[in-house]
Design an enzyme around this catalytic site. Structure first.
Site, PDB file in Angstrom:
ATOM      1  N   SER A  64       0.799  -1.239   0.000  1.00 23.22           N
ATOM      2  CA  SER A  64       0.000   0.000   0.000  1.00 23.22           C
ATOM      3  C   SER A  64       0.823   1.275   0.000  1.00 23.22           C
ATOM      4  O   SER A  64       0.282   2.360  -0.221  1.00 23.22           O
ATOM      5  CB  SER A  64      -0.943   0.031   1.196  1.00 23.22           C
ATOM      6  N   LYS A  67       0.513   3.466  -2.894  1.00 26.67           N
ATOM      7  CA  LYS A  67      -0.618   4.384  -3.074  1.00 26.67           C
ATOM      8  C   LYS A  67      -0.167   5.840  -3.055  1.00 26.67           C
ATOM      9  O   LYS A  67      -0.815   6.705  -3.637  1.00 26.67           O
ATOM     10  CB  LYS A  67      -1.676   4.129  -1.989  1.00 26.67           C
ATOM     11  N   TYR A 191      -3.704  -2.253 -10.387  1.00 31.36           N
ATOM     12  CA  TYR A 191      -3.653  -2.093  -8.926  1.00 31.36           C
ATOM     13  C   TYR A 191      -2.802  -3.186  -8.279  1.00 31.36           C
ATOM     14  O   TYR A 191      -1.960  -2.910  -7.415  1.00 31.36           O
ATOM     15  CB  TYR A 191      -5.083  -2.111  -8.375  1.00 31.36           C
ATOM     16  N   TYR A 243      -5.016   3.596   7.731  1.00 36.51           N
ATOM     17  CA  TYR A 243      -6.375   3.073   7.885  1.00 36.51           C
ATOM     18  C   TYR A 243      -6.955   3.540   9.223  1.00 36.51           C
ATOM     19  O   TYR A 243      -6.829   4.715   9.549  1.00 36.51           O
ATOM     20  CB  TYR A 243      -6.383   1.543   7.772  1.00 36.51           C
ATOM     21  N   VAL A 261       1.165  -3.887   3.956  1.00 38.58           N
ATOM     22  CA  VAL A 261       1.126  -5.181   4.646  1.00 38.58           C
ATOM     23  C   VAL A 261       2.365  -6.024   4.383  1.00 38.58           C
ATOM     24  O   VAL A 261       2.522  -7.094   4.979  1.00 38.58           O
ATOM     25  CB  VAL A 261      -0.122  -6.014   4.285  1.00 38.58           C
TER      26      VAL A 261
END
Lengths: 309, 309, 309, 309
Positions: A64, A67, A191, A243, A261
């Site tokens: 992530s 991103k 993605y 998050y 992760v």
């Protein structure tokens, strides 16, 4: 001025007995194979010095953290118009929640939850085929890191199928609200590849240095974004980068950051340095257990928290 | 070094034609009577200089900004144990939402939404009667501001009944989960009085200066909290200080801050200054319309954003 | 004993001026082309008499009414074990909501919301290819209706793409929770075909007669399910058959029933008759406007409500 | 015709070894004191015959079953206008959930969840003081049961405080949406008293007989409601009478019914009989464990299910 190498060395020494703590992500089979007994850290300062500790040169799956780079690309393409497609608020929900998406009619809360990142990917594609979009991203990250050896791990990209169903759900759901333009399979193909970017702590810290340095990489002279945009990306990382653990990270570390992760955490000390820490074992909210501890120690010992020294 | 007085003067001049914009909060009858044509701003730097513009000396109802002072008091009483009673994450919901409270079994998301502030008030009471708790808060705020003229507006406190039902719902709901110890009427009595604190921009900026200055007020020499706690309160303001507009405020302004429906906004530039802006007209997410604009201008012109200059 | 043909005739006559009311479903392009100026009704009593009014012989897309037949097939295959895969409670949400699915970990509330019907379809497939499963359903419905002319409208099946994204989201979401065994594309292929079953009011009333007659079709002598299972399917239709309008239908009509966005409503008067009404215009909760009115009139004039005469 | 006394006797005999099963409600202290080793049942047919088994004459706290009588009173006062204040759909949530109330702006889903019953109580009060409203309800229930010995247990009414906080939350929340007219304390005073009605199975079955008999009590000749309204109240009990276990009760028993945490269940076989069963031990969804089993046995052996014999 603090002796940064000494700080990194002391953190590494203190954490050595704890290496292996946490639980490796197991929902992506390829990630589950990683040896948990690894820990690395790298700091690159805005005056171009590089500091390393432990496995700072071992490539890992940044997941992530990518991103942040995709958001940078998307803002470069459509500017502030991006915010018609995705929000800028913390979600208060897990990274893969679909509930908010229904309540808010297909507009994800922010670019750092999965749904938001998928929408950002759709924006970056801009009519191109998946292969081209993946190529563009890879070129961009290599340019940022000034390192042609950055690669995408195809095995990891293919291994996302287990978690893939939920991402397919998110993408189809947004498509139902017309917030995805390209075929869902194409968007998720891109993605999954961006999540599979493989980088070392040092590469990551170099690639993100522009966010610490008013939008330009002082080591290469490359101008990436305006100072204002760099600030804004940092703001988004601070409020939304972890998050439903974003508040906690701000409370304990006090730096804009983004976790993945794969066990990596990228962070920015605005005006000072960019930082990457990595250890595969995750804590119970899905962030690198030792990585988070290392960053808290670093912030405490350097006084780099954006909230005061 | 930027000329702060010139910056405030230019902001005031540019905003003068817009004074009166926004919509005064109407759900508290007493607040609805305020003349919207007011705007003030005050900055106090850590070296003890005070800068003013417009109606910087007019007292207004600080409303939710008081939650910062109550949080400081509660942390002083029970330390980090406070976090068993309230969370530290952005809520992703409106300030008075009860939904999350049910999903999370009576533990509010953070101390700056209404439910969280009510739980914090319960902690501050610590077995005392409402009158005593109100007295303690008032003494604390006067001590922080070094100004005995700070008062509580009893008319405003009494006028909270319209919005009061929802707060009674929140408090009773938490009491059902045993997260409120004192009688609900007592806790809300204190809560409504803290919201009714009446302060000017200058008083507010002075009172919050300790958050910009490593926990101590440099003008009085009073030590209020440790540097670490000051950082943490700032972190909470940045991630949670503006309800579901927190991400937006971080994006546009880049300073820890807390708003109130009375039209005030308090903000901190860590290590540099504390700031208060006030104008009664609210934007559609319930923050002072001109106050938010003024802060964005101030941050842009001073380079004080915590996310980079 | 009431003269049923006279009742149907009077309803038809009274509703004739209103034919065309409501709004034809527009999110499935093929359905949007239907002429709204149609209305039909058919009643088949347990002693084998057939009553008709209006366009009782015009085939229409039965859409979600097919969920009743699929549920019957699934119960035949796995019996009460079905309830490990889907619940039996009203959902309190719209037909295509995904929120509950997240809160309840991929187990849909009941077999009559989309997610539940998709899970039921997965059960009916039982390892077979889509073509075989579709063939099995078609044979089953023809057997129930004792009419080989029942068909599936391929154009409608293909036209479900617009609404398809949300169903793809639901199916992928359940697959993430391992509550879908077959490939999502296969399950939805079958699902879209069952929705595209084309039947007239008379065919529909005949096909569902077993639910009014203790599980057997008195006109053919075919035993379909046990009396107990017929009661239970009726119970599910009454509590869950009209999405978040189920309570309203029970209140006004008082018969177990299932509606479809094609404008059809199927209902059962246990021990007495099975009923089908059809008119393409929908009311604001997505049920046939005239169909619902016709059923309310029928129940009132016959005293067939299960809640008393 | 089935021999009803023999049916009741056989049920009682078969269940005798299981008496004491389940868990007595413990969140209302006074209810927690009840001896769990009790079981009673009563059936009153529309031709005026009374059948009993076990502890059919022992008064117990009817709790939420009272919501049926209050709904009847409210409909008598304001007719169908009641549905502006409360909905008619199953909630899909627990009996005391506040989430839906926020999503639907203070209008409770149906009259049988706590929030809905509190709104109904507010309607029944119609400007009267709590004492008068309680008196009116008591007179009404005595009139329905044709038995002046029905009382309200003041100890139970006072003992509702533990669960009371949540009900205070619900009422205040609705008041914030202006869906409660009287002071919250008054409304809940009445509400707690209605829940504390103390009746035996026989009294309960007699009091509710009008719902089985087209709105009139055939034993007294009293006309209570129109046949249409009786049907509609039955419909509401079937779809909403057991909170988020309503679907299950319809599936297994097939009769309109209403349960209470005191261990009572009231049910109606329209046109045939009214029924009450009682045993204090509750199952995990909060309904009387043996009561539900007894009703399932009764429905199976009599063929009284509204969904077919």
């Amino acid at each position: 001025m603090v002796d940064l190498q000494a700080v990194l060395d002391s953190i590494y020494k203190e954490l050595t007995p704890r290496i292996g703590e946490g639980k490796v992500a197991d929902y992506i089979p390829e990630l589950a194979k990683i040896d948990p007994n690894q820990f690395g850290m790298a700091v690159v300062t805005v005056d171009g010095k590089v500091y390393r500790a432990g496995d700072a040169d071992v490539p890992f799956s940044i997941q992530s953290i990518s991103k942040v780079f995709m958001l940078t690309l998307a803002l470069g393409k459509v500017g502030e118009g991006l915010w018609k497609r995705v929000g800028r608020e913390p979600s208060g929900s897990a990274f893969n929640s679909i509930v908010q998406l229904e309540h808010e009619h297909g507009i994800p809360r922010n670019p750092f939850i999965n749904a938001g990142a998928i929408a950002v990917t759709d924006v970056v594609m801009a009519g191109h085929a998946p292969r081209e979009a993946i190529g563009e991203l890879l070129r961009f990250v290599r340019y940022l890191a000034d390192d042609e050896s950055v690669t995408i791990d195809e095995k990891v990209a293919r291994s996302e199928t287990q978690t893939g169903y939920r991402n397919f759900a998110l993408a189809n759901f947004m498509r139902a609200y017309k917030n995805i333009d390209h075929p869902v399979e194409h968007v998720l193909g891109v993605y999954f590849h961006q999540c599979a970017l493989s980088m070392s702590c040092e590469q990551l810290a170099r690639a993100g240095l522009f966010l610490a340095a008013r939008g330009s990489n002082p080591m290469t002279g490359h101008s990436v974004v305006s100072p204002k945009r760099a600030r804004r990306i940092n703001a988004l990382m601070l409020t939304c980068g972890h998050y439903d653990g974003s508040g906690d990270f701000a409370y304990h570390v006090g730096l804009p950051g983004k976790s993945g992760v794969g066990g990596g955490i990228f962070a920015v000390a605005p005006g000072v340095a960019s930082i990457a820490a990595w250890s595969p074992g995750l804590n119970k909210v899905g962030n690198s257990q030792l990585g988070a501890v290392a960053l808290e120690m670093l912030a405490a010992r350097t006084g780099w928290s954006v909230f005061g020294d």
